[in-house]
Write a protein that holds these residues in place. Sequence first.
Motif, PDB file in Angstrom:
ATOM      1  N   LEU A 102       2.842  10.891 -11.060  1.00 30.40           N
ATOM      2  CA  LEU A 102       1.734  10.580 -10.158  1.00 30.40           C
ATOM      3  C   LEU A 102       1.389   9.102 -10.169  1.00 30.40           C
ATOM      4  N   LEU A 103       1.129   8.546 -11.327  1.00 28.11           N
ATOM      5  CA  LEU A 103       0.710   7.149 -11.406  1.00 28.11           C
ATOM      6  C   LEU A 103       1.784   6.226 -10.844  1.00 28.11           C
ATOM      7  N   GLU A 104       3.016   6.457 -11.219  1.00 28.13           N
ATOM      8  CA  GLU A 104       4.103   5.601 -10.733  1.00 28.13           C
ATOM      9  C   GLU A 104       4.237   5.700  -9.219  1.00 28.13           C
ATOM     10  N   SER A 105       4.089   6.898  -8.680  1.00 30.36           N
ATOM     11  CA  SER A 105       4.158   7.074  -7.223  1.00 30.36           C
ATOM     12  C   SER A 105       3.033   6.338  -6.515  1.00 30.36           C
ATOM     13  N   VAL A 106       1.826   6.442  -7.042  1.00 33.78           N
ATOM     14  CA  VAL A 106       0.686   5.756  -6.439  1.00 33.78           C
ATOM     15  C   VAL A 106       0.877   4.244  -6.519  1.00 33.78           C
ATOM     16  N   LEU A 107       1.326   3.745  -7.664  1.00 37.62           N
ATOM     17  CA  LEU A 107       1.537   2.302  -7.819  1.00 37.62           C
ATOM     18  C   LEU A 107       2.639   1.793  -6.882  1.00 37.62           C
ATOM     19  N   ARG A 112       4.036  -1.097  -1.868  1.00 38.49           N
ATOM     20  CA  ARG A 112       4.666  -1.096  -0.538  1.00 38.49           C
ATOM     21  C   ARG A 112       3.642  -1.390   0.557  1.00 38.49           C
ATOM     22  N   GLN A 113       2.475  -0.797   0.428  1.00 35.60           N
ATOM     23  CA  GLN A 113       1.409  -1.055   1.402  1.00 35.60           C
ATOM     24  C   GLN A 113       0.985  -2.509   1.366  1.00 35.60           C
ATOM     25  N   ALA A 114       0.844  -3.064   0.166  1.00 38.64           N
ATOM     26  CA  ALA A 114       0.454  -4.476   0.038  1.00 38.64           C
ATOM     27  C   ALA A 114       1.507  -5.375   0.662  1.00 38.64           C
ATOM     28  N   ASP A 115       2.780  -5.059   0.475  1.00 40.03           N
ATOM     29  CA  ASP A 115       3.853  -5.851   1.088  1.00 40.03           C
ATOM     30  C   ASP A 115       3.813  -5.744   2.610  1.00 40.03           C
ATOM     31  N   ARG A 116       3.540  -4.559   3.083  1.00 41.75           N
ATOM     32  CA  ARG A 116       3.525  -4.307   4.534  1.00 41.75           C
ATOM     33  C   ARG A 116       2.331  -4.961   5.224  1.00 41.75           C
ATOM     34  N   THR A 117       1.178  -4.941   4.547  1.00 40.07           N
ATOM     35  CA  THR A 117      -0.057  -5.427   5.170  1.00 40.07           C
ATOM     36  C   THR A 117      -0.462  -6.820   4.716  1.00 40.07           C
TER      37      THR A 117
END
Length: 119
Positions: A102-107, A112-117
């Motif tokens: 869970l934690l690794e997936s969320v991180l 990825r979101q930070a890179d995208r946005t």
Amino acid sequence: MTPRSPNPPAARELDHPAPGEIRLEGVLHALSDPVRLQIVRTMAATEEELACSVFEVPVSKSTTTHHFRVLRESGVIRQCYRGTAKVSALRRGDLDLLFPGLLESVLTAAARQADRTGG
């Protein structure tokens, strides 16, 4: 002159849930806030305990305190006092044992979101 006590005062202890008390919905709630997720991402980048003053978050000190409390009470982080500084560390081992991946997936998703946005 007041005589000194032979035993120094006990360190201030903070309440943390035992591993068996950590609930998935509490962890997900804690990780759902962008500021708390930013704090967790910073902690995940190091194995060290970090003083609360290290974190640069776009909210007031009292709001930052609230975010740390939510993370601690949900079982995502552990906090303790080292002298006068409150330090925090990610409870990665407990979270990985209780909710594998869970934690690794969320991180990973947050990165990825930070890179995208650009955030």
